[in-house]
Design a protein around this motif. Structure first.
Motif, short mmCIF file in Angstrom:
data_model
loop_
_atom_site.label_atom_id
_atom_site.label_comp_id
_atom_site.label_asym_id
_atom_site.label_seq_id
_atom_site.Cartn_x
_atom_site.Cartn_y
_atom_site.Cartn_z
N TRP A 133 0.84 -1.19 0.00
CA TRP A 133 0.00 0.00 0.00
C TRP A 133 0.88 1.25 0.00
CZ3 TRP A 133 -5.42 -0.69 0.28
CH2 TRP A 133 -5.81 -2.02 0.41
N MET A 134 0.63 2.13 -0.96
CA MET A 134 1.45 3.32 -1.12
C MET A 134 1.07 4.39 -0.10
SD MET A 134 3.30 2.27 -3.56
CE MET A 134 4.25 3.75 -3.89
N VAL A 135 2.10 4.95 0.53
CA VAL A 135 1.92 6.10 1.42
C VAL A 135 2.84 7.21 0.93
CG1 VAL A 135 1.23 4.70 3.40
CG2 VAL A 135 3.64 5.23 3.07
N SER A 136 2.69 8.39 1.50
CA SER A 136 3.32 9.56 0.91
C SER A 136 4.81 9.69 1.18
CB SER A 136 2.61 10.84 1.38
OG SER A 136 2.65 10.93 2.80
N ASP A 137 5.29 9.18 2.33
CA ASP A 137 6.69 9.43 2.66
C ASP A 137 7.15 8.50 3.77
OD1 ASP A 137 5.82 10.62 5.16
OD2 ASP A 137 5.38 12.44 4.03
N ILE A 138 8.41 8.64 4.15
CA ILE A 138 9.01 7.76 5.14
C ILE A 138 8.38 7.95 6.52
CG2 ILE A 138 10.89 9.34 5.77
CD1 ILE A 138 12.74 6.85 5.80
N ASP A 139 7.92 9.16 6.82
CA ASP A 139 7.25 9.38 8.10
C ASP A 139 5.98 8.55 8.21
OD1 ASP A 139 8.93 11.43 9.38
OD2 ASP A 139 8.35 12.65 7.68
N GLN A 140 5.22 8.47 7.10
CA GLN A 140 4.00 7.68 7.11
C GLN A 140 4.31 6.19 7.30
OE1 GLN A 140 0.25 8.58 5.75
NE2 GLN A 140 0.97 9.89 7.41
N ILE A 141 5.42 5.72 6.73
CA ILE A 141 5.81 4.32 6.92
C ILE A 141 6.15 4.07 8.39
CG2 ILE A 141 7.55 2.58 6.39
CD1 ILE A 141 7.82 3.79 3.62
N ALA A 142 7.00 4.92 8.95
CA ALA A 142 7.45 4.72 10.33
C ALA A 142 6.30 4.88 11.32
CB ALA A 142 8.58 5.69 10.65
N ARG A 143 5.45 5.88 11.09
CA ARG A 143 4.31 6.10 11.99
C ARG A 143 3.35 4.91 11.91
NH1 ARG A 143 0.90 10.09 14.48
NH2 ARG A 143 -0.62 8.77 15.54
N GLY A 144 3.11 4.39 10.69
CA GLY A 144 2.23 3.24 10.55
C GLY A 144 2.76 2.02 11.28
N ALA A 145 4.07 1.76 11.13
CA ALA A 145 4.67 0.61 11.81
C ALA A 145 4.55 0.75 13.32
CB ALA A 145 6.13 0.49 11.41
N GLN A 146 4.75 1.96 13.82
CA GLN A 146 4.64 2.21 15.25
C GLN A 146 3.22 2.01 15.74
OE1 GLN A 146 5.09 6.36 16.70
NE2 GLN A 146 6.63 5.56 18.09
N ASP A 147 2.26 2.52 14.99
CA ASP A 147 0.86 2.39 15.39
C ASP A 147 0.40 0.93 15.38
OD1 ASP A 147 0.68 5.09 15.78
OD2 ASP A 147 -0.39 5.51 13.91
N MET A 148 0.84 0.17 14.38
CA MET A 148 0.46 -1.24 14.32
C MET A 148 1.07 -2.01 15.48
SD MET A 148 -1.64 -1.72 11.83
CE MET A 148 -1.62 -3.44 11.29
#
Length: 305
Positions: free
Chosen positions: A215-230
């Motif tokens: 799933w495409m997200v806008s940037d590296i912050d969105q990747i890291a934040r998503g991993a943290q939230d999961m």
């Protein structure tokens, strides 16, 4: 030669629709009931991206591709010319043409347009300060970097195959997908024309199944934040942060409740008709990352009877 326009959605049979909805919602997606199914969409984007149906075990239910508007009669003639048996649509996913591939996977062709990406406004990639290229002035980036992860669209998916060469040949002949790159003895990556380096592909295994969706997200912050939230809600097993070789995308994977993987992805290579595929030998999956989990390429779906 006919060619599909892109990947629309995939269907999963799961033992619990409630658990499936909770997982995809935690990932940052919108969930809604539709009849006996749960439909997954990206926030603000009018297109089904995943359809969950309930059954005794988790398994890949189908893969749906977009074709040109009003082209289904031509596709039907094409498929029948290849001696493909057309099937009745499943009750929970009506519409389009349905058939099974050479390994029994259910495939759906739909003459639907691919919805545009939701407008995110200025992204981190556009306003990064790198060296003397200064694009962000008098703005504190961290204030926007904390936004909850919201995937923009389903980017690609890889499925398990008992013979990746046969799968590549089938989807080339049947759907017009084109080879992007392959790893000798390993995965095969395919595209649907200009755009993402790959939208579909195959991982060697002893029986079919879903390896991962991306799933495409806008940037590296969105990747890291998503991993943290999961991780904060119990989905701690994953792989990332890293940058892939083929496709070059930044990634973080999370294992879903049934043993497959779901990926936050950003900064994918964009290709044109001029792209030349290659066979790569002994190529690692990433140029940098932590070590992948030992079962990352293990198919945990039950083998069909």
């Amino acid at each position: 030669m006919l060619r599909v326009k892109g990947l629309l959605h995939y269907g999963l049979q799961v033992p619990s629709l409630d658990r499936g909805a909770d997982f995809y919602s935690a990932f940052g997606l919108e969930t809604a009931e539709r009849g006996n199914a749960v439909v997954i969409r990206c926030d603000g984007r009018e297109q089904d991206q995943t359809v969950l149906t309930e059954g005794p075990v988790k398994r890949l239910h189908h893969v749906a591709f977009a074709v040109d508007t009003d082209s289904l009669p031509e596709w039907q003639r094409h498929l029948e010319g290849l001696d493909m048996k057309l099937l009745d649509p499943p009750a929970d996913v009506p519409g389009g043409l349905w058939f099974r591939d050479h390994e029994g996977n259910l495939v759906n062709l739909r003459d639907e347009g691919i919805a545009p990406w939701r407008d995110f406004g200025t992204t981190d990639a556009q306003d990064s300060n790198v060296g003397d290229r200064v694009r962000r002035i008098d703005q504190a980036r961290w204030l926007t970097a904390t936004e909850k992860t919201r995937p923009q669209r389903l980017g690609h998916m890889l499925i398990f195959s008992t013979d990746v060469s046969a799968s590549e040949a089938f989807y080339t002949r049947t759907l017009g997908l084109r080879l992007s790159d392959r790893i000798v003895g390993g995965p095969v990556f395919m595209n649907s024309g200009p755009g993402d380096h790959h939208v579909f592909g195959f991982v060697p295994a002893e029986h079919p199944g879903l390896h991962h969706s991306s799933w495409m997200v806008s940037d590296i912050d969105q990747i890291a934040r998503g991993a943290q939230d999961m991780a904060s809600v119990g989905y701690t097993k994953g792989w990332g942060l890293g940058r892939h070789t083929l496709g070059s995308n930044l990634f973080h994977y999370i294992q879903d409740p049934w043993g497959s993987w779901i990926e936050y992805s950003s900064d994918m290579d964009c290709i044109t008709e001029n792209w030349q595929p290659n066979d790569w030998a002994d190529l690692p999956a990433a140029i940098w990352s932590p070590e992948a989990p030992a079962d990352f390429i293990t198919n945990q779906e039950e083998k069909p009877a």
